[in-house]
Design a protein around this motif. Sequence first.
Motif, PDB file in Angstrom:
ATOM      1  N   GLU A  92      38.880  51.192  34.239  1.00 53.34           N
ATOM      2  CA  GLU A  92      37.524  51.158  34.792  1.00 53.34           C
ATOM      3  C   GLU A  92      36.733  49.973  34.231  1.00 53.34           C
ATOM      4  O   GLU A  92      35.984  49.321  34.960  1.00 53.34           O
ATOM      5  N   TYR A  93      36.913  49.708  32.943  1.00 53.31           N
ATOM      6  CA  TYR A  93      36.215  48.588  32.316  1.00 53.31           C
ATOM      7  C   TYR A  93      36.641  47.258  32.943  1.00 53.31           C
ATOM      8  O   TYR A  93      35.795  46.418  33.284  1.00 53.31           O
ATOM      9  N   LEU A  94      37.936  47.061  33.122  1.00 55.35           N
ATOM     10  CA  LEU A  94      38.428  45.819  33.702  1.00 55.35           C
ATOM     11  C   LEU A  94      38.027  45.694  35.171  1.00 55.35           C
ATOM     12  O   LEU A  94      37.752  44.580  35.650  1.00 55.35           O
ATOM     13  N   GLU A  95      37.969  46.801  35.866  1.00 59.53           N
ATOM     14  CA  GLU A  95      37.492  46.768  37.259  1.00 59.53           C
ATOM     15  C   GLU A  95      36.013  46.371  37.305  1.00 59.53           C
ATOM     16  O   GLU A  95      35.599  45.582  38.163  1.00 59.53           O
ATOM     17  N   PHE A  96      35.237  46.912  36.385  1.00 57.88           N
ATOM     18  CA  PHE A  96      33.806  46.597  36.309  1.00 57.88           C
ATOM     19  C   PHE A  96      33.588  45.108  36.029  1.00 57.88           C
ATOM     20  O   PHE A  96      32.798  44.440  36.706  1.00 57.88           O
ATOM     21  N   ILE A  97      34.304  44.572  35.043  1.00 56.91           N
ATOM     22  CA  ILE A  97      34.168  43.152  34.702  1.00 56.91           C
ATOM     23  C   ILE A  97      34.651  42.277  35.859  1.00 56.91           C
ATOM     24  O   ILE A  97      34.050  41.247  36.170  1.00 56.91           O
ATOM     25  N   SER A  98      35.723  42.689  36.515  1.00 59.94           N
ATOM     26  CA  SER A  98      36.232  41.933  37.666  1.00 59.94           C
ATOM     27  C   SER A  98      35.187  41.838  38.766  1.00 59.94           C
ATOM     28  O   SER A  98      34.977  40.776  39.365  1.00 59.94           O
ATOM     29  N   ASP A  99      34.508  42.953  39.028  1.00 53.46           N
ATOM     30  CA  ASP A  99      33.476  42.956  40.067  1.00 53.46           C
ATOM     31  C   ASP A  99      32.298  42.070  39.670  1.00 53.46           C
ATOM     32  O   ASP A  99      31.742  41.349  40.501  1.00 53.46           O
ATOM     33  N   VAL A 103      35.842  38.654  41.223  1.00 51.69           N
ATOM     34  CA  VAL A 103      37.280  38.524  41.484  1.00 51.69           C
ATOM     35  C   VAL A 103      37.584  39.138  42.851  1.00 51.69           C
ATOM     36  O   VAL A 103      37.202  40.281  43.116  1.00 51.69           O
ATOM     37  N   PRO A 104      38.247  38.407  43.731  1.00 54.06           N
ATOM     38  CA  PRO A 104      38.562  38.950  45.069  1.00 54.06           C
ATOM     39  C   PRO A 104      39.348  40.250  44.983  1.00 54.06           C
ATOM     40  O   PRO A 104      40.202  40.421  44.098  1.00 54.06           O
ATOM     41  N   ALA A 105      39.060  41.165  45.900  1.00 55.98           N
ATOM     42  CA  ALA A 105      39.693  42.489  45.882  1.00 55.98           C
ATOM     43  C   ALA A 105      41.211  42.383  45.907  1.00 55.98           C
ATOM     44  O   ALA A 105      41.916  43.174  45.279  1.00 55.98           O
ATOM     45  N   GLY A 106      41.735  41.398  46.637  1.00 52.91           N
ATOM     46  CA  GLY A 106      43.174  41.250  46.741  1.00 52.91           C
ATOM     47  C   GLY A 106      43.842  40.829  45.449  1.00 52.91           C
ATOM     48  O   GLY A 106      45.045  41.033  45.273  1.00 52.91           O
ATOM     49  N   GLN A 107      43.076  40.239  44.526  1.00 52.88           N
ATOM     50  CA  GLN A 107      43.625  39.787  43.245  1.00 52.88           C
ATOM     51  C   GLN A 107      43.345  40.765  42.114  1.00 52.88           C
ATOM     52  O   GLN A 107      44.078  40.819  41.122  1.00 52.88           O
ATOM     53  N   LYS A 108      42.278  41.538  42.263  1.00 55.77           N
ATOM     54  CA  LYS A 108      41.801  42.373  41.153  1.00 55.77           C
ATOM     55  C   LYS A 108      42.862  43.350  40.662  1.00 55.77           C
ATOM     56  O   LYS A 108      43.118  43.445  39.451  1.00 55.77           O
ATOM     57  N   TYR A 114      48.540  43.490  35.351  1.00 51.88           N
ATOM     58  CA  TYR A 114      49.199  42.507  34.484  1.00 51.88           C
ATOM     59  C   TYR A 114      48.633  42.558  33.066  1.00 51.88           C
ATOM     60  O   TYR A 114      49.388  42.589  32.086  1.00 51.88           O
ATOM     61  N   LEU A 115      47.291  42.585  32.955  1.00 52.87           N
ATOM     62  CA  LEU A 115      46.661  42.574  31.637  1.00 52.87           C
ATOM     63  C   LEU A 115      46.912  43.876  30.878  1.00 52.87           C
ATOM     64  O   LEU A 115      47.168  43.857  29.668  1.00 52.87           O
ATOM     65  N   LEU A 116      46.848  45.006  31.567  1.00 53.37           N
ATOM     66  CA  LEU A 116      47.118  46.280  30.905  1.00 53.37           C
ATOM     67  C   LEU A 116      48.540  46.316  30.351  1.00 53.37           C
ATOM     68  O   LEU A 116      48.782  46.827  29.251  1.00 53.37           O
ATOM     69  N   GLU A 117      49.470  45.757  31.109  1.00 53.52           N
ATOM     70  CA  GLU A 117      50.860  45.724  30.650  1.00 53.52           C
ATOM     71  C   GLU A 117      51.034  44.746  29.493  1.00 53.52           C
ATOM     72  O   GLU A 117      51.652  45.074  28.475  1.00 53.52           O
ATOM     73  N   HIS A 148      39.093  37.230  34.984  1.00 51.75           N
ATOM     74  CA  HIS A 148      38.746  36.333  36.095  1.00 51.75           C
ATOM     75  C   HIS A 148      39.403  34.960  35.946  1.00 51.75           C
ATOM     76  O   HIS A 148      39.079  34.029  36.650  1.00 51.75           O
ATOM     77  N   LYS A 149      40.329  34.838  34.987  1.00 42.09           N
ATOM     78  CA  LYS A 149      41.105  33.621  34.755  1.00 42.09           C
ATOM     79  C   LYS A 149      40.197  32.407  34.538  1.00 42.09           C
ATOM     80  O   LYS A 149      40.268  31.407  35.269  1.00 42.09           O
ATOM     81  N   PRO A 150      39.358  32.447  33.496  1.00 39.69           N
ATOM     82  CA  PRO A 150      38.440  31.334  33.238  1.00 39.69           C
ATOM     83  C   PRO A 150      39.166  30.085  32.738  1.00 39.69           C
ATOM     84  O   PRO A 150      40.225  30.187  32.115  1.00 39.69           O
ATOM     85  N   HIS A 151      38.557  28.937  32.997  1.00 41.61           N
ATOM     86  CA  HIS A 151      39.125  27.670  32.534  1.00 41.61           C
ATOM     87  C   HIS A 151      38.916  27.497  31.034  1.00 41.61           C
ATOM     88  O   HIS A 151      39.727  26.863  30.355  1.00 41.61           O
ATOM     89  N   VAL A 152      37.817  28.037  30.509  1.00 43.86           N
ATOM     90  CA  VAL A 152      37.495  27.922  29.085  1.00 43.86           C
ATOM     91  C   VAL A 152      37.362  29.318  28.494  1.00 43.86           C
ATOM     92  O   VAL A 152      36.614  30.149  29.010  1.00 43.86           O
TER      93      VAL A 152
END
Length: 238
Positions: A92-99, A103-108, A114-117, A148-152
Amino acid sequence: MIVHHVTKSYGDQSVLNQVNITVREGEIYGLLGPNGAGKSTLIKCILGMVKQDEGEIIIRNCKVDPKRSNYLKNIGYVPDSPFLYNYLTPREYLEFISDLQGVPAGQKHNNINYLLEQFSLLDRQDDMISTFSHGMRHKLSVAGAIVHKPHVLLLDEPLSSFDPPTTKFMKSFLKDYASKGNIIFMSTHLVDIAQHLCDRVGILLNGSILKEYKDLEDLRDFENLIIRDMEATNADIS
């Protein structure tokens, strides 16, 4: 990322004094210094949480501007004491931050799985964050910073909360993240972490960059730099 002549004071107290740093894509840059050296203040200036008095900070041709979403979407941030929502689960936390980060729904869904694993959180994905240890909370905060795959990626005193196996994993994960062309800018007061993780290290002391190291075997000079500076300060006072 370019930090150019950045200066910051609080009243009569100078915290940063004409700091110049350039970090290249694919590089892990360590800001090494004792507590109170100005490391956290510089990171907050890069984020736009604190406004510098002089100088400029540029990421991907954008000057620091916390009101511009295209600037903030380039950045992930992990503070030394992360705040998490205790009554959410990791998913839920990662979904919240993604929103929040758009982050596009198709990538979220794929990003979160991936990150949880990767961060060994799959078996705890439905547990309340309130039940997590300090180290697990810190690990989740890193996952949230890169969902959200930030550059920095800005890390304030990373790895201090982790046990040895997690520290080893985090070092490998961060090196891999940087190898994809991203920038990792981290602060630490621990020479060992800087020496084994960073490509280049700047010594920040009393708000100024005293020296930069490319040959990290020479970081043993770090403690001598602090001792000489303290001796000089004491001599001035006396």
